[in-house]
Design an enzyme around this catalytic site. Sequence first.
Site, PDB file in Angstrom:
ATOM      1  N   HIS A   1      -3.757  -5.066   0.312  1.00 19.08           N
ATOM      2  CA  HIS A   1      -3.236  -5.565   1.598  1.00 19.08           C
ATOM      3  C   HIS A   1      -3.252  -7.093   1.602  1.00 19.08           C
ATOM      4  O   HIS A   1      -4.278  -7.706   1.940  1.00 19.08           O
ATOM      5  CB  HIS A   1      -4.079  -5.020   2.756  1.00 19.08           C
ATOM      6  CG  HIS A   1      -3.824  -3.570   3.028  1.00 19.08           C
ATOM      7  ND1 HIS A   1      -2.948  -3.127   3.993  1.00 19.08           N
ATOM      8  CD2 HIS A   1      -4.295  -2.455   2.412  1.00 19.08           C
ATOM      9  CE1 HIS A   1      -2.890  -1.808   3.985  1.00 19.08           C
ATOM     10  NE2 HIS A   1      -3.714  -1.376   3.032  1.00 19.08           N
TER      11      HIS A   1
ATOM     12  N   GLU B   1      -2.059  -9.057   3.704  1.00 21.37           N
ATOM     13  CA  GLU B   1      -2.220  -9.623   5.054  1.00 21.37           C
ATOM     14  C   GLU B   1      -3.691  -9.830   5.402  1.00 21.37           C
ATOM     15  O   GLU B   1      -4.007 -10.419   6.436  1.00 21.37           O
ATOM     16  CB  GLU B   1      -1.516  -8.741   6.095  1.00 21.37           C
ATOM     17  CG  GLU B   1      -2.218  -7.433   6.469  1.00 21.37           C
ATOM     18  CD  GLU B   1      -1.943  -6.276   5.495  1.00 21.37           C
ATOM     19  OE1 GLU B   1      -1.488  -6.548   4.375  1.00 21.37           O
ATOM     20  OE2 GLU B   1      -2.225  -5.121   5.860  1.00 21.37           O
TER      21      GLU B   1
ATOM     22  N   CYS C   1       0.832  -1.202   0.000  1.00 17.88           N
ATOM     23  CA  CYS C   1       0.000   0.000   0.000  1.00 17.88           C
ATOM     24  C   CYS C   1       0.875   1.265   0.000  1.00 17.88           C
ATOM     25  O   CYS C   1       1.484   1.571  -1.019  1.00 17.88           O
ATOM     26  CB  CYS C   1      -0.985  -0.034   1.161  1.00 17.88           C
ATOM     27  SG  CYS C   1      -2.325   1.154   0.981  1.00 17.88           S
TER      28      CYS C   1
END
Lengths: 173, 197
Positions: A157, A159, A80
């Site tokens: 993202h 994650e 990001c």
Amino acid sequence: MILIINLNKYKLHDLEFIRPITDLLDDSKVIHYKTLKRKDLEKADKVIIAGTSLKDSDYLKELDKFSWIKSYRKPFLGICAGMQILGLIHGAKLKKAKEIGVTKLKTKTDSMLKKITQAYSLHQYSITLPKGFTKLAESDKCIHAIKKDNLYGVLFHPEVINKELIKKDIICI
Amino acid sequence: MRLAVLFSGGKDSAFALYKASKLHKISCLITLDSKNPDSYMFHTPVDKVDFLAQRLSLPLIKISTLGKKETELQDLKLAIQKAKRDYKIQGLVTGAVASIYQASRIQSICHELDLYCFNPLWQKDQLELINELVKEKFKVKIVKVAADGLDESWIGKIIDKTIIQDLIDLNKKNGLNIAGEGGELETEVIDCPLFKK
């Protein structure tokens, strides 16, 4: 050891933007970009610059603190804001492109992102493609992933959705 | 920073409040009282939040919503706007763990209102989360169940190490989300370190 570089202005955001990444890694160390030293980079095998909140943009005023990326040769992933920094350091321009939530992506079929069709987005800006980089993924609105040698940047993202990108792919670079 | 917490009285919002209160001033709680028990956005029931707010010594903004997809976000935005106006909050805390549906909608509202959005439990491992609650001396009661293997006998049980083991067994058997993130179980905090005696 994978060095996670923290961009957060507020420590409470570490639980949201840093912990989900360190939870996926066996051997990591977290350092804030304001206190990063050259020896931290030398000790690390790989580097991840983690994303931060929509309202945090202090890092854009301190890009000189990231000039080391220009000569960095070890595996690197910018997430990001980390991808924005990677691009800006290499001459890209910021481009307004707000996306919040699940985003459909078109990915380059011969890249490590080839299986990714959607991702979690939380950004106000993307970047133009920096010179010498390859575009690996894009949404309807903007560039979502770039690569040059060992330097990778993803606007989404991983994650949150696409955890394998951190758990397996970045470790294998 | 002055923060509001999106509070349902359940374990996740209470634990998010607990974590945020260690670093920032909590100025108020916000509760959406949804008339739709199947809302994807809001926990139900919330009939204990007034009492819990008293025990936390925090002001409560409680707004009713029909819980319809088209209007519940507008109701949430009005409640957050009220908190911004009345308590000068600069950010909002949520107990979102894995729901992208909830988290991204709240992020959008905070962005529109120029507020920080904090999700301190985001992507936390469900077993780790529930164990940490017990370790931090949160007393949490199960008040609603909606999943295979969870019958009415679970209602009223306090989450402790034995219950956690039972939930782990159910997870192994039928994939139950241990933390109840998908609405498999709803909870109410009976006691926690933030409550005034």
